[in-house]
Design an enzyme around this catalytic site. Sequence first.
Site, PDB file in Angstrom:
ATOM      1  CG  HIS A 263       6.645  54.016 -51.895  1.00 21.96           C
ATOM      2  ND1 HIS A 263       5.376  54.436 -52.200  1.00 21.96           N
ATOM      3  CD2 HIS A 263       7.150  53.557 -53.069  1.00 21.96           C
ATOM      4  CE1 HIS A 263       5.141  54.255 -53.486  1.00 21.96           C
ATOM      5  NE2 HIS A 263       6.206  53.706 -54.041  1.00 21.96           N
ATOM      6  CG  HIS A 304       0.580  61.488 -50.472  1.00 24.87           C
ATOM      7  ND1 HIS A 304       0.850  61.986 -51.729  1.00 24.87           N
ATOM      8  CD2 HIS A 304       0.451  60.154 -50.600  1.00 24.87           C
ATOM      9  CE1 HIS A 304       0.883  60.991 -52.586  1.00 24.87           C
ATOM     10  NE2 HIS A 304       0.645  59.863 -51.944  1.00 24.87           N
ATOM     11  CG  ASP A 362       0.198  53.286 -47.000  1.00 21.08           C
ATOM     12  OD1 ASP A 362       0.652  54.285 -47.584  1.00 21.08           O
ATOM     13  OD2 ASP A 362       0.126  52.150 -47.516  1.00 21.08           O
TER      14      ASP A 362
HETATM   15  C1  SDX Z   1       2.623  56.092 -50.208  1.00 20.69           C
HETATM   16  O1  SDX Z   1       4.025  59.073 -53.928  1.00 20.69           O
HETATM   17  C2  SDX Z   1       2.953  58.329 -53.846  1.00 20.69           C
HETATM   18  O2  SDX Z   1       2.010  58.504 -54.579  1.00 20.69           O
HETATM   19  C3  SDX Z   1       3.016  57.260 -52.745  1.00 20.69           C
HETATM   20  C4  SDX Z   1       1.740  56.447 -52.522  1.00 20.69           C
HETATM   21  C5  SDX Z   1       1.379  55.590 -53.746  1.00 20.69           C
HETATM   22  O3  SDX Z   1       0.204  55.203 -53.851  1.00 20.69           O
HETATM   23  O4  SDX Z   1       2.345  55.215 -54.503  1.00 20.69           O
HETATM   24  O5  SDX Z   1       0.643  57.319 -52.218  1.00 20.69           O
HETATM   25  C6  SDX Z   1       1.909  55.473 -51.355  1.00 20.69           C
HETATM   26  O6  SDX Z   1       3.823  55.971 -50.153  1.00 20.69           O
HETATM   27  C7  SDX Z   1       1.858  56.926 -49.210  1.00 20.69           C
HETATM   28  C8  SDX Z   1       2.784  57.539 -48.112  1.00 20.69           C
HETATM   29  C9  SDX Z   1       3.071  56.455 -47.084  1.00 20.69           C
HETATM   30  N1  SDX Z   1       4.128  56.907 -46.135  1.00 20.69           N
HETATM   31  C10 SDX Z   1       3.825  57.191 -44.853  1.00 20.69           C
HETATM   32  O7  SDX Z   1       2.684  57.212 -44.388  1.00 20.69           O
HETATM   33  C11 SDX Z   1       5.070  57.467 -44.008  1.00 20.69           C
HETATM   34  C12 SDX Z   1       4.856  58.745 -43.156  1.00 20.69           C
HETATM   35  N2  SDX Z   1       4.846  59.885 -44.087  1.00 20.69           N
HETATM   36  C13 SDX Z   1       6.073  60.644 -44.238  1.00 20.69           C
HETATM   37  O8  SDX Z   1       7.216  59.820 -44.285  1.00 20.69           O
HETATM   38  C14 SDX Z   1       5.968  61.688 -45.361  1.00 20.69           C
HETATM   39  O9  SDX Z   1       4.785  62.344 -45.161  1.00 20.69           O
HETATM   40  C15 SDX Z   1       6.048  61.254 -46.811  1.00 20.69           C
HETATM   41  C16 SDX Z   1       7.277  60.472 -47.109  1.00 20.69           C
HETATM   42  C17 SDX Z   1       4.845  60.460 -47.203  1.00 20.69           C
HETATM   43  C18 SDX Z   1       6.078  62.533 -47.677  1.00 20.69           C
HETATM   44  O10 SDX Z   1       7.257  63.189 -47.374  1.00 20.69           O
HETATM   45  P1  SDX Z   1       7.657  64.575 -48.112  1.00 20.69           P
HETATM   46  O11 SDX Z   1       6.686  64.901 -49.193  1.00 20.69           O
HETATM   47  O12 SDX Z   1       9.098  64.517 -48.474  1.00 20.69           O
HETATM   48  O13 SDX Z   1       7.384  65.629 -47.000  1.00 20.69           O
HETATM   49  P2  SDX Z   1       8.446  66.109 -45.953  1.00 20.69           P
HETATM   50  O14 SDX Z   1       9.155  64.922 -45.353  1.00 20.69           O
HETATM   51  O15 SDX Z   1       9.259  67.185 -46.582  1.00 20.69           O
HETATM   52  O16 SDX Z   1       7.503  66.703 -44.802  1.00 20.69           O
HETATM   53  C19 SDX Z   1       7.142  68.076 -44.771  1.00 20.69           C
HETATM   54  C20 SDX Z   1       7.074  68.405 -43.277  1.00 20.69           C
HETATM   55  C21 SDX Z   1       8.376  68.115 -42.530  1.00 20.69           C
HETATM   56  O17 SDX Z   1       8.398  68.977 -41.384  1.00 20.69           O
HETATM   57  P3  SDX Z   1       9.246  70.391 -41.522  1.00 20.69           P
HETATM   58  O18 SDX Z   1      10.682  70.002 -41.870  1.00 20.69           O
HETATM   59  O19 SDX Z   1       8.559  71.206 -42.582  1.00 20.69           O
HETATM   60  O20 SDX Z   1       9.147  71.009 -40.121  1.00 20.69           O
HETATM   61  O21 SDX Z   1       6.090  67.579 -42.641  1.00 20.69           O
HETATM   62  C22 SDX Z   1       6.720  66.730 -41.680  1.00 20.69           C
HETATM   63  C23 SDX Z   1       8.190  66.716 -42.013  1.00 20.69           C
HETATM   64  O22 SDX Z   1       8.974  66.451 -40.850  1.00 20.69           O
HETATM   65  N3  SDX Z   1       6.116  65.397 -41.829  1.00 20.69           N
HETATM   66  C24 SDX Z   1       5.725  64.635 -40.808  1.00 20.69           C
HETATM   67  C25 SDX Z   1       5.156  63.501 -41.400  1.00 20.69           C
HETATM   68  N4  SDX Z   1       5.210  63.598 -42.744  1.00 20.69           N
HETATM   69  C26 SDX Z   1       5.823  64.778 -42.994  1.00 20.69           C
HETATM   70  N5  SDX Z   1       5.821  64.799 -39.468  1.00 20.69           N
HETATM   71  C27 SDX Z   1       5.319  63.775 -38.708  1.00 20.69           C
HETATM   72  N6  SDX Z   1       4.742  62.649 -39.199  1.00 20.69           N
HETATM   73  C28 SDX Z   1       4.647  62.487 -40.548  1.00 20.69           C
HETATM   74  N7  SDX Z   1       4.099  61.382 -41.053  1.00 20.69           N
END
Ligand code: SDX
Length: 427
Positions: A263, A304, A362
């Site tokens: 987050h 996201h 971010d």
């Molecule tokens: C913020 O919610 C908000 O609005 C948040 C925010 C705000 O202003 O409040 O926008 C701020 O938190 C932005 C996000 C910051 N976080 C990061 O940058 C951390 C890296 N991102 C991931 O942890 C992830 O993308 C999330 C947590 C942001 C979202 O996760 P989801 O929606 O639960 O998606 P998921 O984990 O189910 O991913 C779907 C697929 C998966 O692969 P499969 O199982 O389908 O094969 O995408 C992959 C994930 O493994 N994946 C990634 C990835 N993010 C998702 N793979 C590699 N690198 C990544 N960053």
Amino acid sequence: MKQKVQITIDGKTIDLDVLEASEGNNVVDVRGLISEGIFTFDPGFLSTASCESKITYIDGDNGVLMYRGYPIEQLASNSNHLEVCYLLLNGELPTSDQYQAFEASIKEKQFIDKNFQNIFNGFTQGAHPMSMVGAAVSGLASLYHEETDIANADDRMTTAHRLIAMIPTLAAMAYKHGRGESFVEPDPSLGYAENFLNMCFGETGKPSAVSKTIADAMDRIFILHADHEQNASTSTVRMAGSTECNPYAAISAGISALWGPSHGGANEAVLTMLQEIGDVSRVGEYVKKAKDKDDPFKLMGFGHRVYKNFDPRATVMEESCKAVLAELGVEDEPLLQIANALEKIAREDEYFIERKLYPNIDFYSGITLKAVGIPTELFTVIFTLGRMPGWITHWNEMLSAPYKIARPRQLYLGEHKRDFVAMSDRG
Ligand code: SDX
């Protein structure tokens, strides 16, 4: 004509209303299911609306973000953070008189009680500023617990003004304490962002040496982070607030939730990741790790829950980042080169395209903050500062209408009923 959906369970058909949104998805009202003894199941709330809200709207497929109907791009270009705080809190842009009164209220509330400042002495100098800021905000409850009636709209607005006013001062104090330096008092003659930067990097008795470029970049970062619908930290504030706890405690819960690298902690994690990659030549190696199911590594700053297209804030942030780097003459900032190489690969790689993983806010905010000399440990504190008006506006919105304590149900997969066995009989 109100739309309805039907579900049939054990031969019984149940009609559910569809509630219409002013923008975006309509929702199926499942509240009637509990009287039929039926729960819905949605871990992580991917398709669950937890509340009604009029504050912020995101269209994740089209990269749209609006605060009270105003597109983020227009606010980032034409407004300032305090005006956005007023807009979020009150629902309308302020007139000149309203803005001046709001600004005066914030300026008068930005000072921290001298005795209360001792809260920081309980922390070692190496403590992470987020731990200090979370504790300090929770500690504010001790100053205002008796006088804050959360059922009173004026008390709620006073609380909102106090938190918006005090969070820069507390954040700067946490930073200064962490570095073993003396606090710099707020300077009401300075703008909101400049005052924060001066309290962090200035010296008592000396005029502010904060550049306009950096103050403007910081103010824009605050605007871009001000609110974002029902994200994890805002939902935490709403859930805590639904118990009618002290508002400063509810906001402190939101600060704790924001800290996680999935987050708000992602901006700090982006920098750590870029520094670990270290050279453009190693970007491919890290993209490979991010795609490897057996490797927990994820590309920080990518992906996201809602944006399945570009994050409009990242677009604004990228422009601001490049303008600041050019102004500071550090366009060739190595980390920016690594970031650009990472983004290029991710945009062309099937794994990221298929999963609609784009750079989020971010990704660029971390590089901008580093370029202007902000220490990495302050990055999430700056996110906290920006998000404060959003949190407190959602808290106020919830308490301004009938609400229920948040208490989710579960799918129980544990043991069936069984009798206690005395220790001597357990073998
Ligand atoms: C913020 O919610 C908000 O609005 C948040 C925010 C705000 O202003 O409040 O926008 C701020 O938190 C932005 C996000 C910051 N976080 C990061 O940058 C951390 C890296 N991102 C991931 O942890 C992830 O993308 C999330 C947590 C942001 C979202 O996760 P989801 O929606 O639960 O998606 P998921 O984990 O189910 O991913 C779907 C697929 C998966 O692969 P499969 O199982 O389908 O094969 O995408 C992959 C994930 O493994 N994946 C990634 C990835 N993010 C998702 N793979 C590699 N690198 C990544 N960053």
